[in-house]
Write an enzyme that holds these catalytic residues in place. Structure first.
Site, PDB file in Angstrom:
ATOM      1  N   PRO A 163       0.826  -1.207   0.000  1.00 58.58           N
ATOM      2  CG  PRO A 163      -0.780  -1.552   1.667  1.00 58.58           C
ATOM      3  CD  PRO A 163       0.521  -2.091   1.141  1.00 58.58           C
ATOM      4  N   GLY A 167       1.779   5.036   0.867  1.00 57.09           N
ATOM      5  CA  GLY A 167       1.411   5.881   2.005  1.00 57.09           C
ATOM      6  C   GLY A 167       0.985   5.039   3.197  1.00 57.09           C
ATOM      7  N   GLY A 185       3.101   3.344   5.246  1.00 55.18           N
ATOM      8  CA  GLY A 185       4.145   3.158   6.257  1.00 55.18           C
ATOM      9  C   GLY A 185       4.975   1.907   6.015  1.00 55.18           C
ATOM     10  N   GLY A 224       7.195   1.493   3.424  1.00 50.35           N
ATOM     11  CA  GLY A 224       8.401   1.719   2.622  1.00 50.35           C
ATOM     12  C   GLY A 224       8.180   1.427   1.153  1.00 50.35           C
ATOM     13  CB  SER A 225       5.174   1.782  -0.973  1.00 49.39           C
ATOM     14  OG  SER A 225       4.977   2.106  -2.300  1.00 49.39           O
ATOM     15  CB  ALA A 266      12.554   2.395   0.157  1.00 47.96           C
ATOM     16  CB  ALA A 267       9.720  -1.779  -1.720  1.00 48.16           C
ATOM     17  CG  ASP A 298      11.765   3.484   5.642  1.00 48.45           C
ATOM     18  OD1 ASP A 298      11.948   3.235   6.844  1.00 48.45           O
ATOM     19  OD2 ASP A 298      10.777   4.090   5.200  1.00 48.45           O
TER      20      ASP A 298
HETATM   21  C1  MEV Z   1       9.688   6.016   8.252  1.00 46.48           C
HETATM   22  O1  MEV Z   1       9.516   4.670   7.870  1.00 46.48           O
HETATM   23  C2  MEV Z   1      10.544   6.107   9.471  1.00 46.48           C
HETATM   24  C3  MEV Z   1      10.790   7.515   9.997  1.00 46.48           C
HETATM   25  O2  MEV Z   1      11.569   7.349  11.184  1.00 46.48           O
HETATM   26  C4  MEV Z   1      11.505   8.366   9.010  1.00 46.48           C
HETATM   27  C5  MEV Z   1      12.950   7.947   8.775  1.00 46.48           C
HETATM   28  O3  MEV Z   1      13.533   7.243   9.579  1.00 46.48           O
HETATM   29  O4  MEV Z   1      13.496   8.404   7.757  1.00 46.48           O
HETATM   30  C6  MEV Z   1       9.484   8.184  10.382  1.00 46.48           C
END
Ligand code: MEV
Length: 311
Positions: free
Chosen positions: A98, A100, A102, A104-105, A107-108, A149
């Protein structure tokens, strides 16, 4: 035709504080994957990136130095690193991560795309080179990323991560079972990271203390994970980490409610995971709780849940 992939990631402890030099603990979440297929294209057609699901069609040239589009930027970084011109190639993206959420879409997708392109150019990037290029794309996505990430996603290993240091892996004393929860609300990590930065700049004593407290909690969590006992204590640390993230303004009423449902149903602990204000959460559970807890969470508005084992 080859398929290259990269997994999603879950932050177990320490998000946000990790941007300020505190440790964080994260693991790959391989149920969710970005995949890129590389297919040779007719001579003269150049390099295209296609999105299987959303009709995305991009053409990559080296003309623009810093494009807004992260996929074009990712491809350009590979071409520049390898000193190559765009080949006649079609890269097709598929991802069940998904956006947005959380997970790491971004980066993946970057990692899978960079693997596919570098391999097609006859020079598959090493982990270290790939990690540093994905980090550069992350900077475009969210300004001042800690690097956690891209590190978890590229190396596909659980990490105990401190910004600027070589990532450490850690021992898992006894298997842990998490319910991973998509809150159904998409949120921008760039915005939550900036929101925390504004608070920190305005009142360094207060927010610096919260950030240090998160760091101390992450160190305790690592010890508990390594000794492999005391699930109740580990769950309490998750609840405490969530409360500290709320104090950093990155929770929401919806996330607080989903955590409350998880705890009420018998989870050892629950917290938001990643950037917050939406995105994902995790709950530490006994695996047989998963069906009942998933149903209760969906009733409370969660979009999807998955079981994740850390062993
Ligand atoms: C995001 O997955 C994690 C955060 O700590 C941002 C980061 O580490 O760059 C919110």
């Amino acid at each position: 035709m080859h398929v290259y992939s990269a997994p999603a990631k879950i932050i177990l402890f320490g998000e946000h504080a990790v941007v300020y030099g505190e440790p964080a603990i994260a693991a790959p979440f391989k149920t969710l994957q970005a995949q890129v297929t590389a297919t040779p294209a007719p001579p003269g057609s150049g390099l295209s990136i296609l999105g299987a699901a959303d009709g995305l069609a991009l053409h990559v040239s080296l003309a623009n130095d810093r494009p807004d589009n992260a996929l074009i930027y990712a491809a350009q970084l590979v071409l520049r690193a390898l000193g190559k011109q765009p080949p006649d190639l079609t890269l097709e993206l598929r991802s069940n991560i998904p956006i947005g959420g959380g997970f790491g879409s971004g980066a993946a997708v970057s990692a899978a795309l960079m693997r596919a392109l570098s391999a097609a150019l006859g020079n598959l990037l090493s982990g270290e080179a790939l990690n540093s290029l994905v980090y550069q794309v992350e900077q475009l996505h969210h300004g001042t990323p800690s690097g956690i990430d891209n590190t978890v996603i590229v190396y596909e290993q659980p990490v105990y991560f401190v910004r600027g240091r070589a990532p450490e892996t850690f021992k898992v004393g006894a298997p842990l079972h998490f319910l991973v929860i998509d809150s159904g609300v998409s949120a921008s990590t760039r915005e939550t990271v900036s929101a925390v930065r504004r608070l920190y700049t305005a009142d360094q004593a207060r927010y610096g203390a919260i950030i240090s407290e998160i760091g101390a909690l992450v160190r305790s969590a690592r010890q508990l994970i390594e000794t492999g006992s005391q699930l109740e204590a580990l769950g309490e640390l998750m609840n405490a980490n969530h409360a500290l993230l709320r104090a950093l303004s990155v929770s929401s009423t919806h996330l607080d409610q989903l955590c409350a449902v998880a705890r009420a149903q018998g989870a050892y602990g629950a917290k938001l995971s990643g950037g917050g204000r939406g995105g994902s959460l995790i709950a530490l559970i006994e695996p047989d709780l998963a069906p009942r807890l998933s149903a209760a969470l969906r009733q409370a508005g969660a979009a999807q849940t998955w079981l994740m084992h850390l062993a």
